[in-house]
Design a protein around this motif. Structure first.
Motif, PDB file in Angstrom:
ATOM      1  N   PHE A  49      11.894 -26.452 -10.667  1.00 48.15           N
ATOM      2  CA  PHE A  49      10.123 -26.605 -10.712  1.00 48.15           C
ATOM      3  C   PHE A  49      10.167 -24.933  -9.539  1.00 48.15           C
ATOM      4  O   PHE A  49       9.157 -24.629  -9.508  1.00 48.15           O
ATOM      5  CB  PHE A  49      10.041 -27.782  -9.107  1.00 48.15           C
ATOM      6  CG  PHE A  49      10.085 -29.211  -9.809  1.00 48.15           C
ATOM      7  CD1 PHE A  49       8.640 -29.330 -11.317  1.00 48.15           C
ATOM      8  CD2 PHE A  49      10.354 -30.099  -8.818  1.00 48.15           C
ATOM      9  CE1 PHE A  49       9.664 -30.336 -12.227  1.00 48.15           C
ATOM     10  CE2 PHE A  49      10.547 -31.163  -9.856  1.00 48.15           C
ATOM     11  CZ  PHE A  49      10.023 -31.668 -11.242  1.00 48.15           C
ATOM     12  N   VAL A  50      10.591 -24.752  -8.583  1.00 53.07           N
ATOM     13  CA  VAL A  50      10.659 -23.655  -7.592  1.00 53.07           C
ATOM     14  C   VAL A  50      10.786 -22.166  -8.191  1.00 53.07           C
ATOM     15  O   VAL A  50      10.219 -21.550  -8.103  1.00 53.07           O
ATOM     16  CB  VAL A  50      11.535 -23.567  -6.582  1.00 53.07           C
ATOM     17  CG1 VAL A  50      11.411 -22.652  -5.933  1.00 53.07           C
ATOM     18  CG2 VAL A  50      11.498 -24.707  -5.112  1.00 53.07           C
ATOM     19  N   LEU A  51      11.853 -22.238  -9.273  1.00 53.53           N
ATOM     20  CA  LEU A  51      12.094 -21.343  -9.404  1.00 53.53           C
ATOM     21  C   LEU A  51      10.441 -20.945 -10.585  1.00 53.53           C
ATOM     22  O   LEU A  51      10.084 -19.635 -10.594  1.00 53.53           O
ATOM     23  CB  LEU A  51      13.068 -21.689 -10.380  1.00 53.53           C
ATOM     24  CG  LEU A  51      14.649 -21.121  -9.562  1.00 53.53           C
ATOM     25  CD1 LEU A  51      15.356 -21.509 -10.641  1.00 53.53           C
ATOM     26  CD2 LEU A  51      14.870 -19.884  -8.698  1.00 53.53           C
ATOM     27  N   LEU A  52       9.873 -21.920 -11.585  1.00 50.79           N
ATOM     28  CA  LEU A  52       9.198 -22.021 -11.967  1.00 50.79           C
ATOM     29  C   LEU A  52       8.082 -21.560 -11.401  1.00 50.79           C
ATOM     30  O   LEU A  52       7.310 -20.476 -11.873  1.00 50.79           O
ATOM     31  CB  LEU A  52       8.575 -23.355 -13.007  1.00 50.79           C
ATOM     32  CG  LEU A  52       9.385 -23.919 -14.269  1.00 50.79           C
ATOM     33  CD1 LEU A  52       8.923 -25.028 -14.612  1.00 50.79           C
ATOM     34  CD2 LEU A  52       9.407 -22.708 -15.361  1.00 50.79           C
ATOM     35  N   SER A  53       7.555 -21.865  -9.672  1.00 45.14           N
ATOM     36  CA  SER A  53       6.341 -21.186  -9.694  1.00 45.14           C
ATOM     37  C   SER A  53       6.550 -19.547  -8.736  1.00 45.14           C
ATOM     38  O   SER A  53       6.114 -18.965  -7.914  1.00 45.14           O
ATOM     39  CB  SER A  53       6.237 -21.619  -8.064  1.00 45.14           C
ATOM     40  OG  SER A  53       7.399 -21.613  -7.013  1.00 45.14           O
ATOM     41  N   GLY A  73       3.807 -18.724 -11.725  1.00 43.27           N
ATOM     42  CA  GLY A  73       4.887 -18.273 -11.644  1.00 43.27           C
ATOM     43  C   GLY A  73       4.554 -17.320 -12.605  1.00 43.27           C
ATOM     44  O   GLY A  73       4.992 -16.224 -13.094  1.00 43.27           O
ATOM     45  N   GLY A  74       3.904 -17.412 -13.994  1.00 50.75           N
ATOM     46  CA  GLY A  74       3.280 -16.488 -14.837  1.00 50.75           C
ATOM     47  C   GLY A  74       2.586 -15.471 -14.514  1.00 50.75           C
ATOM     48  O   GLY A  74       2.634 -14.236 -15.266  1.00 50.75           O
ATOM     49  N   ASN A  75       1.636 -15.826 -13.756  1.00 49.66           N
ATOM     50  CA  ASN A  75       0.070 -14.791 -12.985  1.00 49.66           C
ATOM     51  C   ASN A  75       0.492 -15.167 -12.284  1.00 49.66           C
ATOM     52  O   ASN A  75      -0.849 -15.935 -12.307  1.00 49.66           O
ATOM     53  CB  ASN A  75      -0.615 -14.040 -14.567  1.00 49.66           C
ATOM     54  CG  ASN A  75      -1.218 -13.093 -13.858  1.00 49.66           C
ATOM     55  OD1 ASN A  75      -1.088 -12.789 -12.511  1.00 49.66           O
ATOM     56  ND2 ASN A  75      -1.924 -12.018 -14.565  1.00 49.66           N
ATOM     57  N   GLU A  76      -0.054 -15.466 -10.554  1.00 49.28           N
ATOM     58  CA  GLU A  76      -0.933 -15.868  -9.554  1.00 49.28           C
ATOM     59  C   GLU A  76      -1.471 -14.791  -9.363  1.00 49.28           C
ATOM     60  O   GLU A  76      -2.509 -15.876  -8.926  1.00 49.28           O
ATOM     61  CB  GLU A  76       0.823 -15.118  -8.991  1.00 49.28           C
ATOM     62  CG  GLU A  76       0.164 -16.041  -7.116  1.00 49.28           C
ATOM     63  CD  GLU A  76       0.979 -15.726  -6.008  1.00 49.28           C
ATOM     64  OE1 GLU A  76       2.500 -15.617  -6.022  1.00 49.28           O
ATOM     65  OE2 GLU A  76       0.877 -15.736  -4.816  1.00 49.28           O
ATOM     66  N   LYS A  77      -1.455 -13.844 -10.183  1.00 43.62           N
ATOM     67  CA  LYS A  77      -3.565 -13.875  -9.560  1.00 43.62           C
ATOM     68  C   LYS A  77      -3.778 -14.395 -10.472  1.00 43.62           C
ATOM     69  O   LYS A  77      -5.549 -14.181 -10.713  1.00 43.62           O
ATOM     70  CB  LYS A  77      -3.060 -11.901  -9.559  1.00 43.62           C
ATOM     71  CG  LYS A  77      -2.810 -11.244  -8.416  1.00 43.62           C
ATOM     72  CD  LYS A  77      -2.595  -9.318  -9.006  1.00 43.62           C
ATOM     73  CE  LYS A  77      -2.005  -9.029  -7.237  1.00 43.62           C
ATOM     74  NZ  LYS A  77      -1.588  -7.932  -7.852  1.00 43.62           N
ATOM     75  N   ALA A  78      -3.649 -13.972 -11.496  1.00 48.72           N
ATOM     76  CA  ALA A  78      -4.382 -14.952 -12.615  1.00 48.72           C
ATOM     77  C   ALA A  78      -4.641 -16.416 -12.238  1.00 48.72           C
ATOM     78  O   ALA A  78      -5.940 -17.199 -12.409  1.00 48.72           O
ATOM     79  CB  ALA A  78      -3.445 -14.650 -14.323  1.00 48.72           C
TER      80      ALA A  78
END
Lengths: 324, 504
Positions: free
Chosen positions: A67-71, A201-206
Motif C-alpha cells: 500500500f505504502v509503495l503504491l502511494s 502514486g501515479g501522479n500526485e499533482k493530478a
C-alpha cells in the motif's frame, strides 16, 4: 450482450495482470522444478507446509508495505514495529489473563498507531517518508526495549501460541496471509481508497487537481501498513512463544524486496498484491531450496541480494522494452 | 587564435537553415531560417507558442531539428546536447536559471572547468577565485566570489551565467527572457553586460516581450508566428505598431465565431485577489452562459489566478464568492464541492495519471458517483466512461487502454471529460488547446460553446488570440500580475489586445 462485453473485459483485464507477472510465475515454477530434481524432498507436504509457514510473516508485512509503495512512499519501520507490537501483545497474553482478542487487537492497534504517527509526520510535517520512517524505526525499537526492560516477554497462554499452529494441517499464519491478501487485492481493485492509492502514486499533482484528498489517502496507507505490521508482530510472538524486543531486525527490507520483485514500482502507482505474493513465495522457495541444498546461511544472504537486484533489473528492462 | 578567428568580420556565425520541428501531431516550427551575425544583438519576437523557444533550444542543443540543419561558421553541425553546443561555443542563459545553489559563486562560475591543483584531481582554489574575479570584473560586476549562489538575486545569478559564458569562450550567447524577473536598475546592468559581450564580438540572441528593450538593445529583429518565419529586419527600420502587426495577424481560418447569448446571473465573483510575486488585486465576475476570456503573455499571472480560485495554490489575500456566498477554497476538493471544475494547463504534470486507463482517468474526479459507499461499481464506472468517450469523441481502442498511449488531443479530451463529469457550474479552462492538432482544437471549441449554451459560466485562458476572440463574450487582459482592462471581443483587434498585454 452487456454480459458478454463484461466477460470479455474481465478476461482481458485478467490477461494483462497475468502478462505482467508471467516472468515471475515462470521463475517460480523453474525454481520449484529444479529443486524437485535436486532434492525430491522439496515437494513433500511437510516441506511445502514449512515454506508457507516461513513466508507468512514476510507476506503479511509485504502486503502492508505494498500500500505504502503504491502511494509513492516507503516504510522502513516495519521490523521495529514487529518487535514493539510483539512485546505489547506478549504482555497481555499471559495464561489466565485476558481473552485472546485482547493481545491480538493490542498488537494491531499499536502497529496502527505507529503507522498513524508515520502518516501524520509525512503528510502534515512534509517530512520525506524515508526519514520519517527511519526515525520511527529507532523509536519503535526503543519502545520495544522500554516496554520489555530489554528482556524477552515469555510465559504465553496456549491460546496465543495456537495462532502459529495448524488448522487441519494448514498453518494458521498462512491462512491469515491468504485472508489478508484476498482482502487487500479486493480493496485495491474495488474501493475508492484503492483506486486513489494508484492515482496518488501515479501522479500526485493530478490526483490533487482531481479533488482527491491526497493527505488522507497517504495517511491511510501508513495506518494500514502499521496495522498489518502489528498483526505480523502478534504472529511472530506466537511462533517464538515470546515477545522479543530484538526480533524483526531488517524485516522491512525483506518485505520491500518481495514487493519490488513482485513488480510494484518504488516510485508508486504501479503494481499490486498478486505480484507481491509471488515475490514473497519466490524468496521463500529460494531460501528453502538453499537450506535443503545445505548452503550456508552466509552465502544465502549473498544469493538473496543478487536475486533482488537481478529481478528488478530484468523487470525494468522488460518494462522499458514494452513501452514503445 | 580565438581572437583572430573572431576578427574575421561581420559575417554569419550561426545559422538555422529551414528547420522544422514536430511535437507529437503538432508542428512547432515550419521551415524556419535564421541567421545570426557576429557581434550583433538579435531579438527574437512573437506571441506565446510562436516557436521562439523551440528555435533557440535547437541552437542550444536541447532539441534536434526534424528537418533542416544548423550551421556554424557555414559548416553543418549536429548539436545533440547543451554540452555539445557549449563545446562549439554556444551558451544559453535559461529562463529558469539552473545554478548549484549551495556552491559558491566562484565554483558555479567555473563549474566543469576548474583549474587543476598540484595533485591530480585536486582544485587550485586560489586560482579558482582569481579567475572568477577576473571574469566578473570584465562585466564590471561586484560580488563576493565566496558567497553561496543561493544568496544572490536573480539578476546576480544572471550575471554569473553571463560571466560563465565569457569564461567558456562562447561566441554565441542565447538569452531567453532575461529581464522577466529583474528590476529596472538590474536591467541597466544587464544591458551593460550585453554591450561588453558585443564588444568582444559575441553574437547574442535575445528573446523578450518588452517593446522598449527591443528597440534599446537590439540591432536586428526576427519575428515568428505560428512556427513560421515572418520577418527579419534592422531594428531601426521598425517601430512598435509595425512590430505588433507582424507578431499578431494569426489567421482566423476554421474558427467560427460563437453565437453570443444573453448572460445570466453572476455565479462567481473575485475581489482583491493577491498572491505575492504572482498577481495583485485581481477582481472580476463570471456569469452563467457566458465565456469570459483571459488574455495575457506567459508569466502575466493568468494561470496563477485560476489556480488560486480552484484551490491548487491558494491566494494570500482576497475573497471569492460563489453563488453569492463567500467561499473558503483551500484545496481543489473545496472548489469541486462548490461546483467549480478546472482543466489545468499542463496535462502531463497536473492532468493525467499516465499509467491508469482511460476509463480510470475519466472517472477519477467523480468516482463517488459510481460507488456504493467506498466500493466501486465497475459496471457503472465503465458505463460512465463509455458515455464520456462517445460524447467527447475520444478515440481509443478500448476504455482499458492506458491513457499515455493516446495522442495529445485525445489526452486533452480525457482531461476535459474528467473535469466535466461532476457537472460543474463554473468551468475554468487553462490553455485547453495547447499542443493539440487542428481537428482536436475545433472539437474543444465546440465543447466550450456547448458549455455556455448549457448555461455554465466559463473562464477561458488562452494564448491564442483568435481563439479568445471567437469564443469569448468578454475579454479580460492581464499584464504583469494585474488585470489591466476589459475589452469587447466583437469590436477589439489582436493588435489592441497585444498593446495592453505587452509589459511596459
Amino acid at each position: 450482450m452487456l454480459c458478454q462485453f463484461n466477460r470479455e473485459k474481465i478476461v482481458k483485464r485478467w490477461l494483462t495482470t497475468w502478462n505482467s507477472q508471467i516472468g515471475l510465475v515462470i521463475a517460480l515454477l523453474v525454481t520449484c522444478i529444479v529443486l524437485t530434481f535436486l532434492r525430491p524432498h522439496f515437494l513433500s507436504v511437510a516441506n511445502l507446509t514449512n515454506v508457507v509457514r516461513q513466508v507468512s510473516i514476510n507476506g503479511i508485512l509485504a502486503v502492508g508495505v505494498t500500500f505504502v509503495l503504491l502511494s509513492g512512499g516507503v516504510d522502513l519501520s516495519l521490523g521495529s514495529m514487529v518487535a514493539l507490537t510483539g512485546v505489547a501483545a506478549a504482555h497481555l497474553a499471559h495464561p489466565g489473563g485476558y481473552p485472546l482478542m485482547v493481545p491480538v487487537m493490542a498488537g494491531i492497534l499499536v502497529g496502527a498507531a505507529c503507522g498513524a504517527i508515520n502518516g501524520v509526520v509525512i503528510t502534515r510535517g512534509n517530512v520525506a517518508p524515508f526519514i520519517a520512517t527511519l526515525g520511527m524505526m529507532t523509536v519503535a525499537r526503543g519502545g520495544a526495549l522500554v516496554l520489555s526492560h530489554g528482556r524477552p516477554v515469555s510465559n504465553m497462554s496456549p491460546a496465543m501460541t495456537r495462532i502459529a499452529g495448524d488448522w487441519s494441517h494448514i498453518p494458521i499464519p498462512a491462512l491469515i496471509l491468504a485472508a489478508i491478501s484476498l482482502w487487500a487485492a479486493w480493496m485495491l481493485k474495488n474501493t475508492r481508497q484503492g483506486r486513489y492509492l494508484y492515482a496518488v502514486g501515479g501522479n500526485e499533482k493530478a490526483a490533487r487537481a482531481a479533488g482527491i484528498n491526497v493527505r488522507r489517502v497517504k495517511f491511510l496507507a501508513y495506518v494500514l501498513c502499521g496495522a498489518l505490521a502489528g498483526l505480523a508482530g502478534v504472529v511472530l510472538a506466537a511462533r517464538i512463544t515470546t515477545g522479543q524486543p530484538n526480533a524483526g531486525v531488517a524485516y522491512e527490507l525483506d518485505a520491500i524486496a518481495a514487493v519490488v520483485i513482485g513488480g510494484t514500482s518504488l516510485s508508486g502507482g504501479l503494481g499490486g498484491v498478486g505480484g507481491t505474493l509471488l515475490g514473497v513465495l519466490l524468496m521463500g522457495v529460494i531460501g528453502n531450496g538453499l537450506d535443503l541444498l545445505n548452503v550456508s546461511s552466509y552465502y544465502q544472504q549473498i544469493v538473496k541480494g543478487v536475486i533482488i537486484i537481478g529481478a528488478v533489473w530484468f523487470d525494468r528492462r522488460h518494462q522499458s522494452s514494452g513501452k514503445e | 587564435m580565438a581572437l583572430v578567428k573572431r576578427k574575421m568580420g561581420n559575417g554569419v556565425i550561426l545559422e538555422a537553415h529551414q528547420v522544422s520541428k514536430w511535437f507529437g501531431g503538432v508542428q512547432a516550427l515550419r521551415d524556419v531560417s535564421f541567421k545570426l551575425r557576429r557581434g550583433e544583438v538579435h531579438a527574437l519576437m512573437g506571441e506565446n507558442g510562436a516557436g521562439k523557444s523551440t528555435l533557440v533550444k535547437m541552437l542550444a542543443g536541447l532539441h534536434v531539428p526534424d528537418t533542416g540543419e544548423i550551421r556554424l561558421n557555414g559548416q553543418r553541425v549536429t548539436l545533440r546536447s547543451p554540452h555539445e553546443a557549449m563545446r562549439h561555443g554556444i551558451a544559453m542563459i535559461h529562463q529558469e536559471l539552473m545554478p548549484v545553489p549551495d556552491m559558491t559563486v566562484a565554483e558555479n562560475l567555473l563549474l566543469g572547468r576548474e583549474p587543476c591543483g598540484r595533485l591530480p584531481g585536486t582544485i587550485d582554489r586560489r586560482k579558482l577565485k582569481s579567475e572568477a574575479r577576473r571574469l566578473l570584473s570584465l562585466l564590471e560586476a561586484e560580488m563576493p566570489v565566496d558567497a553561496p549562489m543561493r544568496t544572490l538575486s536573480v539578476a546576480g545569478m544572471q550575471t554569473v551565467e553571463i560571466a560563465r559564458a565569457i569564461g567558456a569562450d562562447a561566441s554565441v550567447v542565447i538569452m531567453d527572457e532575461p529581464t522577466a524577473a529583474i528590476s529596472e536598475r538590474e536591467v541597466g546592468a544587464l544591458f551593460q553586460a550585453i554591450r561588453t559581450l558585443k564588444s568582444r564580438d559575441v553574437a547574442i540572441v535575445y528573446i523578450t516581450h518588452k517593446m522598449d528593450e527591443v528597440f534599446k538593445i537590439s540591432d536586428r529583429i526576427t519575428v515568428l508566428r505560428d512556427g513560421l518565419h515572418v520577418a527579419t529586419d534592422e531594428a531601426q527600420n521598425l517601430d512598435e505598431p509595425q512590430l505588433i502587426a507582424l507578431m499578431v495577424g494569426r489567421k482566423l481560418t476554421s474558427l467560427q465565431v460563437r453565437e453570443h447569448s444573453v448572460p445570466g446571473r453572476c455565479v462567481l465573483s473575485v475581489k482583491g485577489l493577491s498572491r505575492a510575486g504572482a498577481f495583485r488585486d485581481v477582481g472580476f465576475e463570471l456569469r452563467r452562459g457566458e465565456v469570459t476570456g483571459l488574455a495575457g503573455l506567459m508569466g502575466a499571472g493568468r494561470s496563477e489566478v485560476a489556480s488560486a480560485i480552484f484551490g491548487l495554490v491558494p491566494a494570500d489575500e482576497g475573497t471569492v464568492w460563489v453563488d453569492g456566498s463567500e467561499a473558503h477554497i483551500r484545496h481543489p476538493e473545496d472548489a469541486m464541492r462548490l461546483g467549480i471544475g478546472m482543466v489545468t494547463e499542463d496535462r502531463q504534470q497536473y492532468g493525467l495519471v499516465p499509467l491508469m486507463s482511460v476509463c480510470q482517468n475519466i472517472s477519477l474526479a467523480a468516482l463517488n458517483t459510481c460507488c456504493r459507499g467506498p466500493v466501486i461499481c465497475h459496471a457503472s464506472e465503465a458505463e460512465v466512461a463509455s458515455q464520456s468517450i462517445a460524447r467527447y469523441g475520444i478515440k481509443v481502442s478500448h476504455a482499458e487502454q492506458r491513457v499515455n498511449q493516446l495522442s495529445g488531443g485525445n489526452q486533452q479530451k480525457v482531461v476535459i471529460a474528467r473535469t466535466l463529469l461532476p457537472e460543474p457550474e463554473i468551468v475554468i479552462l487553462d490553455e485547453p488547446t495547447r499542443g493539440i492538432d487542428v481537428g482536436a482544437k475545433a472539437e474543444v471549441h465546440a465543447i466550450i460553446a456547448e458549455l455556455a449554451r448549457q448555461g455554465r459560466a466559463v473562464l477561458l485562458i488562452s494564448s491564442e488570440l483568435p481563439e479568445l476572440l471567437a469564443l469569448s463574450d468578454r475579454l479580460l487582459i492581464m499584464r504583469q500580475g494585474k488585470l489591466v482592462t476589459e475589452l469587447d471581443p466583437s469590436t477589439t483587434t489582436q493588435e489592441e489586445i497585444m498593446q495592453y498585454a505587452m509589459p511596459i
